[in-house]
Design a protein around this motif. Structure first.
Motif, short mmCIF file in Angstrom:
data_model
loop_
_atom_site.label_atom_id
_atom_site.label_comp_id
_atom_site.label_asym_id
_atom_site.label_seq_id
_atom_site.Cartn_x
_atom_site.Cartn_y
_atom_site.Cartn_z
N MET A 1 24.02 -3.64 -6.69
CA MET A 1 23.20 -4.21 -7.74
C MET A 1 21.99 -3.32 -8.04
N GLN A 2 21.42 -2.71 -7.01
CA GLN A 2 20.32 -1.77 -7.16
C GLN A 2 19.16 -2.35 -7.97
N LEU A 3 18.65 -3.49 -7.54
CA LEU A 3 17.52 -4.09 -8.20
C LEU A 3 16.27 -3.25 -7.98
N SER A 4 15.42 -3.17 -9.00
CA SER A 4 14.14 -2.51 -8.85
C SER A 4 13.14 -3.54 -8.35
N VAL A 5 12.89 -3.54 -7.06
CA VAL A 5 12.07 -4.60 -6.49
C VAL A 5 10.79 -4.08 -5.87
N ARG A 6 10.69 -2.76 -5.68
CA ARG A 6 9.48 -2.22 -5.09
C ARG A 6 8.51 -1.79 -6.17
N PRO A 7 7.20 -1.74 -5.87
CA PRO A 7 6.23 -1.35 -6.90
C PRO A 7 6.54 0.05 -7.41
N ARG A 8 6.32 0.26 -8.70
CA ARG A 8 6.51 1.58 -9.27
C ARG A 8 5.47 2.54 -8.70
N PRO A 9 5.85 3.82 -8.46
CA PRO A 9 4.93 4.74 -7.82
C PRO A 9 3.82 5.23 -8.73
N HIS A 10 3.91 4.99 -10.03
CA HIS A 10 2.84 5.40 -10.91
C HIS A 10 2.68 4.33 -11.99
N PRO A 11 1.46 4.19 -12.52
CA PRO A 11 1.26 3.15 -13.53
C PRO A 11 1.98 3.46 -14.82
N ARG A 12 2.50 2.42 -15.46
CA ARG A 12 3.13 2.58 -16.76
C ARG A 12 2.07 2.37 -17.84
N PRO A 13 2.07 3.17 -18.90
CA PRO A 13 1.01 3.04 -19.90
C PRO A 13 1.08 1.73 -20.69
N HIS A 14 2.23 1.07 -20.66
CA HIS A 14 2.38 -0.17 -21.42
C HIS A 14 2.86 -1.25 -20.47
N PRO A 15 2.01 -2.21 -20.11
CA PRO A 15 2.42 -3.23 -19.14
C PRO A 15 3.58 -4.05 -19.67
N TYR B 1 16.27 -4.39 6.53
CA TYR B 1 15.80 -3.84 5.25
C TYR B 1 16.42 -4.60 4.08
N HIS B 2 17.72 -4.83 4.14
CA HIS B 2 18.38 -5.51 3.03
C HIS B 2 17.99 -6.98 2.95
N HIS B 3 17.72 -7.60 4.09
CA HIS B 3 17.24 -8.98 4.06
C HIS B 3 15.89 -9.04 3.35
N THR B 4 15.02 -8.08 3.65
CA THR B 4 13.68 -8.07 3.07
C THR B 4 13.69 -7.72 1.60
N VAL B 5 14.51 -6.74 1.21
CA VAL B 5 14.43 -6.16 -0.13
C VAL B 5 15.48 -6.71 -1.09
N TYR B 6 16.72 -6.89 -0.63
CA TYR B 6 17.82 -7.12 -1.56
C TYR B 6 18.47 -8.51 -1.50
N TRP B 7 18.88 -8.97 -0.32
CA TRP B 7 19.77 -10.11 -0.24
C TRP B 7 19.23 -11.36 -0.92
N ASP B 8 18.02 -11.75 -0.56
CA ASP B 8 17.45 -12.98 -1.11
C ASP B 8 17.26 -12.88 -2.62
N LEU B 9 16.65 -11.82 -3.07
CA LEU B 9 16.36 -11.66 -4.49
C LEU B 9 17.65 -11.57 -5.31
#
Length: 501
Positions: A1-15, A315-323
């Motif tokens: 599934m490769q969900l994007s769940v971690r904070p982006r490493p740089h700010p995006r100019p448009h929230p 790691y997968h329990h924390t980052v992926y499975w639940d979400l």
């Protein structure tokens, strides 16, 4: 599934604004774009190299290359179409591919050409790239030195159109292919809000890739003066699911595809809604230790998570499975938790409407109907190469690609399929950097699979038989990040016997 769940490493100019409620948005904008007729598919190898524009001009008249059906587009003539140049020029988003590739994956360069960014008509607004706040965004890249072929892709998880740039686009562009990718029509952790009926958001993914393929084929013909001699479809995870669906439902648009650990959806299962609840119930017991831990570990193995993968579970329990369970259950069965949206994070079993207690088999028939709308059959109509890691603990191989390979065989299409089980591969390639002694990335295997598919299509050379690809004994992290032999060796014999193909 490769969900994007971690904070982006740089700010995006448009929230990113809040996602809109289910709206059926794609249905209103799609018909006009889908009405664009696909060009006739021409047989022949994608080997002819096209020179630069007449007079040797780089990217001559970029404004004249239009993407049919696009509501908006902007063309940029670039000295470098790969990430060796697009990161600095701002024509990609590194946050979009975070976690998908190993750090040692080579970055090719020397690919000048034209990049077109734009979007098709849509009313959902989850994708904020370019400040457009508009979904159904796409990117099309047209190299000056063209090999005659086109590669199209949908993105993994809920990511945007640049997610494949490092893992896939860099490689195919360096080999002369034109390349096109779509954001699938909805992005982000609230993708499930797009549409009116359960399953609408995922249904849109399939339509958006069909739409882009037709438009990209016409765009290629306008740029180079002839249609592509080969059109290949590829993708990772949810993108791999799209490959399977396209070759089952629109084989006339493609010559073949490469499916990298595609998500399996079938109304009778198994799907992630079958096995993820078991992980949510049992992993906390296993992780705590003590009485019940051994039984919990056995339950996880029974759910499909292989012995030897335990080091990846936390790691997968924390980052992926639940979400993942909560978001996709909300998309396909929003009534399970009533007005609550996407459940209660990390709830314990026994909590009302807790996803840890979700039982797909016991849910109303309407849920199965929603899955049927997006389901796969195995009836592929063009050659398909599938890759899947044996240590995938988001979409475990025994509950996913092993099953899909059997579905293809049962449908009488086994001669169109090759399936390579990659020993030591897992769902997210970047984890190979964390565990270089236990894991290998799949990106170089995808590169090899693409070349194998080319040979299969252009020279009628039969690809290696389906088998399990062993982890090389003399491996190094740098070599595994860039090389992957898929040919059968004597050392693969025993593993091949267990392959379900």
């Amino acid at each position: 599934m490769q969900l994007s769940v971690r904070p982006r490493p740089h700010p995006r100019p448009h929230p990113r604004p809040p996602a809109r409620p289910r709206s059926g948005s794609w249905r209103r904008g799609l018909p006009a774009a889908l009405a664009v007729a696909a060009l006739v598919l021409l047989a022949g190898p994608a080997t002819a190299v096209s020179p630069k524009d007449p007079g040797g001009r780089h990217c001559a008249h970029p404004q004249k290359v239009r993407v049919p059906g696009a509501e908006r587009q902007q063309a940029s003539c670039l000295d470098e179409l790969t990430t060796a140049g697009t990161v600095a020029s701002g024509h990609t988003d590194p946050a979009d591919w975070a976690g998908l590739t190993p750090k040692d994956l080579a970055v090719p360069e020397g690919v000048p050409g034209l990049q077109i960014d734009g979007y098709f008509p849509d009313t959902s607004t989850t994708n904020t790239n370019h400040g457009w706040n508009h979904d159904a965004q796409f990117v099309v890249r047209l190299p000056d030195r063209w090999n005659g072929g086109l590669v199209v892709a949908g993105t993994p998880g809920n990511r945007e159109q640049y997610a494949n740039d490092r893992a896939i686009a860099d490689h195919v562009l360096s080999r002369g292919y034109a390349y096109a990718a779509t954001d699938k029509g909805n992005t982000g952790l609230a993708f499930h809000r797009d549409g009116r009926r359960p399953g609408d958001a995922i249904v849109e993914w399939n339509h958006r890739l069909t739409q882009l393929t037709r438009a990209a084929r016409t765009t290629v013909a306008r740029r180079y003066g002839r249609p592509p001699s080969q059109t290949l479809v590829t993708g990772i995870s949810n993108g791999g699911y799209l490959v399977r669906w396209q070759l089952e439902n629109h084989p006339e648009l493609y010559d073949g595809g490469v499916d990298w650990e595609g998500t399996l959806w079938h109304p009778d299962g198994p799907t992630l809604l079958d096995f993820l609840p078991a992980t949510l119930r049992n992993h906390p017991v296993y992780a705590t230790g003590g009485e019940g831990a051994d039984a919990a570990r056995a339950a996880l193995h029974t759910a499909g998570f292989p012995a030897g993968s335990e080091f990846l579970w936390q790691y997968h329990h924390t980052v992926y499975w639940d979400l993942t369970q909560r978001l996709y259950r909300e998309e396909l069965d929003p009534g399970y938790d009533g007005p609550t949206e996407a459940g209660t994070p990390f709830c314990t079993t026994g909590t009302p409407a807790c996803d840890a207690d979700y039982d797909y088999a016991a849910r109303p028939a309407e849920v199965r109907k929603a899955v049927h709308r997006i389901g796969l059959t195995g009836r592929i109509g063009k050659p398909l190469v599938t890759l899947h890691g044996t240590l995938d603990v988001l979409l475990p191989i025994s509950r996913d690609s092993d099953v899909y390979a059997r579905m293809v065989r049962a449908s009488g299409r086994g001669h169109l399929h090759r399936y390579y089980r990659i020993e030591g591969g897992t769902h997210a390639d970047a984890l190979a950097d964390t565990y270089p002694d236990r894991l290998r990335p799949l990106a170089p295997c995808h590169h090899t699979a693409t070349r194998i598919l080319e040979d299969w299509l252009t020279s009628a050379k039969q690809p290696p038989a389906s088998h399990t690809v062993p982890l090389p004994a003399d491996r190094s992290a740098a070599s595994l990040a860039n090389t992957c032999a898929l040919e059968k060796t004597s050392g693969a014999g025993r593993a091949a016997e267990t392959t379900p193909h």
